[in-house]
Design an enzyme around this catalytic site. Structure first.
Site, PDB file in Angstrom:
ATOM      1  N   ARG A 127     -18.976 -62.184 -44.397  1.00 16.17           N
ATOM      2  CA  ARG A 127     -19.018 -61.219 -45.509  1.00 16.17           C
ATOM      3  C   ARG A 127     -20.413 -60.637 -45.742  1.00 16.17           C
ATOM      4  O   ARG A 127     -20.703 -60.154 -46.834  1.00 16.17           O
ATOM      5  CB  ARG A 127     -18.460 -61.840 -46.798  1.00 16.17           C
ATOM      6  CG  ARG A 127     -16.999 -62.259 -46.684  1.00 16.17           C
ATOM      7  CD  ARG A 127     -16.403 -62.593 -48.039  1.00 16.17           C
ATOM      8  NE  ARG A 127     -15.001 -62.913 -47.909  1.00 16.17           N
ATOM      9  CZ  ARG A 127     -14.520 -64.144 -47.755  1.00 16.17           C
ATOM     10  NH1 ARG A 127     -15.357 -65.169 -47.700  1.00 16.17           N
ATOM     11  NH2 ARG A 127     -13.226 -64.352 -47.655  1.00 16.17           N
ATOM     12  N   LYS A 149     -23.972 -45.828 -42.729  1.00 12.79           N
ATOM     13  CA  LYS A 149     -22.642 -45.616 -42.151  1.00 12.79           C
ATOM     14  C   LYS A 149     -22.497 -46.473 -40.895  1.00 12.79           C
ATOM     15  O   LYS A 149     -23.336 -46.406 -39.991  1.00 12.79           O
ATOM     16  CB  LYS A 149     -22.428 -44.150 -41.786  1.00 12.79           C
ATOM     17  CG  LYS A 149     -22.052 -43.245 -42.946  1.00 12.79           C
ATOM     18  CD  LYS A 149     -21.699 -41.867 -42.403  1.00 12.79           C
ATOM     19  CE  LYS A 149     -21.219 -40.932 -43.485  1.00 12.79           C
ATOM     20  NZ  LYS A 149     -20.868 -39.608 -42.933  1.00 12.79           N
ATOM     21  N   GLU A 191     -30.597 -32.389 -34.780  1.00 15.01           N
ATOM     22  CA  GLU A 191     -30.443 -32.969 -36.122  1.00 15.01           C
ATOM     23  C   GLU A 191     -31.703 -32.770 -36.956  1.00 15.01           C
ATOM     24  O   GLU A 191     -31.635 -32.665 -38.183  1.00 15.01           O
ATOM     25  CB  GLU A 191     -30.100 -34.458 -36.017  1.00 15.01           C
ATOM     26  CG  GLU A 191     -28.733 -34.752 -35.394  1.00 15.01           C
ATOM     27  CD  GLU A 191     -27.566 -34.503 -36.341  1.00 15.01           C
ATOM     28  OE1 GLU A 191     -27.798 -34.212 -37.540  1.00 15.01           O
ATOM     29  OE2 GLU A 191     -26.417 -34.600 -35.881  1.00 15.01           O
ATOM     30  N   LYS A 233     -32.958 -37.151 -45.447  1.00 13.02           N
ATOM     31  CA  LYS A 233     -31.679 -37.847 -45.477  1.00 13.02           C
ATOM     32  C   LYS A 233     -31.674 -38.930 -46.553  1.00 13.02           C
ATOM     33  O   LYS A 233     -30.673 -39.113 -47.255  1.00 13.02           O
ATOM     34  CB  LYS A 233     -31.360 -38.461 -44.116  1.00 13.02           C
ATOM     35  CG  LYS A 233     -29.983 -39.117 -44.116  1.00 13.02           C
ATOM     36  CD  LYS A 233     -29.448 -39.405 -42.736  1.00 13.02           C
ATOM     37  CE  LYS A 233     -28.014 -39.922 -42.819  1.00 13.02           C
ATOM     38  NZ  LYS A 233     -27.442 -40.221 -41.499  1.00 13.02           N
ATOM     39  N   GLU A 243     -20.742 -40.402 -49.765  1.00 12.47           N
ATOM     40  CA  GLU A 243     -20.293 -39.100 -49.282  1.00 12.47           C
ATOM     41  C   GLU A 243     -19.131 -38.531 -50.093  1.00 12.47           C
ATOM     42  O   GLU A 243     -18.113 -38.098 -49.555  1.00 12.47           O
ATOM     43  CB  GLU A 243     -19.909 -39.190 -47.793  1.00 12.47           C
ATOM     44  CG  GLU A 243     -19.899 -37.839 -47.095  1.00 12.47           C
ATOM     45  CD  GLU A 243     -19.639 -37.940 -45.605  1.00 12.47           C
ATOM     46  OE1 GLU A 243     -19.988 -37.000 -44.900  1.00 12.47           O
ATOM     47  OE2 GLU A 243     -19.079 -38.965 -45.152  1.00 12.47           O
ATOM     48  N   ARG A 247     -23.800 -35.455 -50.135  1.00 14.74           N
ATOM     49  CA  ARG A 247     -24.010 -35.972 -48.790  1.00 14.74           C
ATOM     50  C   ARG A 247     -23.216 -35.184 -47.747  1.00 14.74           C
ATOM     51  O   ARG A 247     -23.543 -35.204 -46.558  1.00 14.74           O
ATOM     52  CB  ARG A 247     -23.653 -37.461 -48.726  1.00 14.74           C
ATOM     53  CG  ARG A 247     -24.054 -38.125 -47.399  1.00 14.74           C
ATOM     54  CD  ARG A 247     -24.007 -39.636 -47.452  1.00 14.74           C
ATOM     55  NE  ARG A 247     -24.355 -40.209 -46.150  1.00 14.74           N
ATOM     56  CZ  ARG A 247     -24.560 -41.506 -45.919  1.00 14.74           C
ATOM     57  NH1 ARG A 247     -24.460 -42.369 -46.912  1.00 14.74           N
ATOM     58  NH2 ARG A 247     -24.863 -41.934 -44.718  1.00 14.74           N
ATOM     59  N   ASN A 251     -23.249 -32.577 -43.014  1.00 10.58           N
ATOM     60  CA  ASN A 251     -22.283 -32.176 -41.994  1.00 10.58           C
ATOM     61  C   ASN A 251     -22.477 -30.733 -41.534  1.00 10.58           C
ATOM     62  O   ASN A 251     -21.617 -30.192 -40.825  1.00 10.58           O
ATOM     63  CB  ASN A 251     -20.853 -32.349 -42.520  1.00 10.58           C
ATOM     64  CG  ASN A 251     -20.483 -33.816 -42.672  1.00 10.58           C
ATOM     65  OD1 ASN A 251     -20.893 -34.646 -41.869  1.00 10.58           O
ATOM     66  ND2 ASN A 251     -19.720 -34.122 -43.704  1.00 10.58           N
ATOM     67  N   HIS A 254     -21.265 -29.620 -38.155  1.00 15.64           N
ATOM     68  CA  HIS A 254     -20.437 -30.678 -37.583  1.00 15.64           C
ATOM     69  C   HIS A 254     -18.951 -30.338 -37.525  1.00 15.64           C
ATOM     70  O   HIS A 254     -18.245 -30.844 -36.658  1.00 15.64           O
ATOM     71  CB  HIS A 254     -20.640 -31.986 -38.361  1.00 15.64           C
ATOM     72  CG  HIS A 254     -21.928 -32.677 -38.038  1.00 15.64           C
ATOM     73  ND1 HIS A 254     -23.166 -32.123 -38.317  1.00 15.64           N
ATOM     74  CD2 HIS A 254     -22.179 -33.876 -37.459  1.00 15.64           C
ATOM     75  CE1 HIS A 254     -24.110 -32.963 -37.926  1.00 15.64           C
ATOM     76  NE2 HIS A 254     -23.546 -34.020 -37.399  1.00 15.64           N
ATOM     77  N   HIS A 258     -17.605 -30.879 -34.046  1.00 24.96           N
ATOM     78  CA  HIS A 258     -16.609 -31.889 -33.696  1.00 24.96           C
ATOM     79  C   HIS A 258     -15.423 -31.256 -32.962  1.00 24.96           C
ATOM     80  O   HIS A 258     -14.853 -31.851 -32.039  1.00 24.96           O
ATOM     81  CB  HIS A 258     -16.123 -32.605 -34.955  1.00 24.96           C
ATOM     82  CG  HIS A 258     -17.114 -33.572 -35.514  1.00 24.96           C
ATOM     83  ND1 HIS A 258     -17.076 -34.014 -36.818  1.00 24.96           N
ATOM     84  CD2 HIS A 258     -18.182 -34.183 -34.947  1.00 24.96           C
ATOM     85  CE1 HIS A 258     -18.078 -34.849 -37.033  1.00 24.96           C
ATOM     86  NE2 HIS A 258     -18.757 -34.964 -35.906  1.00 24.96           N
ATOM     87  N   HIS A 272     -23.314 -34.615 -28.290  1.00 29.45           N
ATOM     88  CA  HIS A 272     -23.076 -34.434 -29.722  1.00 29.45           C
ATOM     89  C   HIS A 272     -24.114 -33.498 -30.340  1.00 29.45           C
ATOM     90  O   HIS A 272     -23.772 -32.567 -31.075  1.00 29.45           O
ATOM     91  CB  HIS A 272     -23.101 -35.790 -30.431  1.00 29.45           C
ATOM     92  CG  HIS A 272     -23.016 -35.682 -31.926  1.00 29.45           C
ATOM     93  ND1 HIS A 272     -21.857 -35.314 -32.574  1.00 29.45           N
ATOM     94  CD2 HIS A 272     -23.957 -35.862 -32.891  1.00 29.45           C
ATOM     95  CE1 HIS A 272     -22.074 -35.278 -33.883  1.00 29.45           C
ATOM     96  NE2 HIS A 272     -23.335 -35.597 -34.096  1.00 29.45           N
TER      97      HIS A 272
END
Length: 376
Positions: A127, A149, A191, A233, A243, A247, A251, A254, A258, A272
């Protein structure tokens, strides 16, 4: 820019879970002293991939030698295919077999795949055990290592199973980037450009003049660009950790990107970062078509992206796979799409991005059709 040789510290101020990002040429030397304050006994677990282990294992060992910390290593195959439940289970079994507990620290030493896997494993281990990020790619240093993330992929999509789990420390040593292929550096640089386009026009101006120095890893330029990106960031993560609001600005590029990656079956001929760069250029041109983005800004963004060695239009793509209906269909599969509309990050200008919550997919399809005709 500062001229000190000491690493620059960027604070991610999340209260009791706050942590530092140490940025600079040779910042890895700070790992040993910092680890002594994070571990309850003189050992740590290192998750890496086979390529990073081959290039950089001696550097990490040397960084902790003076602190008397013993390292237990595990190297996974490199690449996105590693981010699976099966590999996650292997990592957890390695930690359990090694006697890891909640007082220990797992060091994720690699790019975004290792950071995602390591963070998720650490969040699950009894945990929650300690977790340190030592990113070895530019993309990971300015993006995936910051913000907590973590995820693995499933047959139904990328990053669909994961958790928000913050590290205890991030060390972004720009010296580690020297072994990166040129194309990987440029993909990570996309980025960095993104942060200027989101809300920092002066930074975008600086990158326009100094991008070649960053890509050449000139120590002060690289540190400045990485630290400023991390600070940008960090500020957004502190405001919206999970998010649900601002946040989403991260993207930018993106949603288009994507879809481009998926249309390309995530093949190696479109990385990417390359997809994000192209996606940002498309977002600015789409905004110009709507009348919300100055056309001059859209042209300038595309010019700077191209000057960085990144794609800014759809020219040269396989027209059997890259069609307007197919790309729009893939955008509709975005988990945030609803009723023929999809949220997009658009811009009122360079450094003035905003959340456009309900872009009409039919208008996007028409826009992409024009883009494909113009670059045929």
């Amino acid at each position: 820019m500062t001229s000190s040789s000491a690493p620059e510290a960027v604070r991610v101020d999340l209260g009791a879970r706050a942590y530092d990002i140490l940025v600079g040429h040779g910042a890895l030397k700070e790992l040993g002293p910092r680890l002594t304050g994070l571990v309850k006994r003189p050992r740590a677990y290192v998750l890496t991939d086979e390529t990073v282990m081959r290039h950089h294992k001696p550097r990490l060992e040397a960084a902790v030698a003076g602190a008397g910390i013993k390292l237990d290593w595990m190297a996974l195959p490199p690449g996105e295919q590693t981010k699976t439940f099966a590999q996650l289970g292997t990592v957890l079994d390695w930690l359990l077999a090694g006697g890891a507990d909640r007082g220990d620290v797992l060091i994720a030493f690699g790019g975004g795949v290792i950071g995602d896997m390591g963070g998720l494993a650490a969040s699950l281990m009894k945990r929650g055990m300690g977790f340190v990020q030592v990113p070895t790619t530019l993309l990971a240093q300015v993006d995936s290592s910051v913000g907590g993330k973590t995820a693995v992929n499933t047959p139904r999509g990328k990053n669909l199973v994961g958790a928000f789990y913050q590290p205890r420390l991030v060390i972004a040593d720009t010296e580690l980037l020297a072994t990166l292929p040129d194309r990987e550096m440029k993909a990570g640089y996309a980025e960095i450009l993104k942060y200027g386009l989101i809300n920092d026009a002066p930074f975008f101006d600086w990158l326009s003049a100094n991008g070649s120095k960053v890509l050449a890893l000139e120590p002060e330029a690289a540190r400045y660009a990485v630290a400023r990106s991390c600070a940008a960031k960090a500020a957004i993560v502190v405001e919206d950790e999970t998010e649900t609001g601002v946040r989403q600005l991260l993207n930018l590029g993106h949603t288009f990107g994507h879809a481009l990656e998926a249309a390309n079956s995530y093949g190696p001929d479109l990385l990417h970062g390359e997809a994000v760069a192209l996606g940002m250029a498309l977002a600015f041109r789409y905004g110009a078509g709507l009348g919300v983005t100055p056309a001059a800004d859209a042209r300038r963004v595309a010019d700077v992206i191209r000057a960085s060695g990144l794609p800014a239009d759809l020219g040269g793509r396989d027209r059997a796979r890259f069609t307007a209906p197919r790309l729009t269909e893939l955008m509709q599969q975005d988990k945030k799409a609803r009723g023929g509309r999809v949220p997009l990050i658009l811009a009122r200008g360079i450094g003035a991005s905003y959340i456009h919550p309900d872009a009409d997919l039919s208008s996007i399809e028409a826009f992409l059709g024009r883009e494909l005709l113009e670059t045929a």
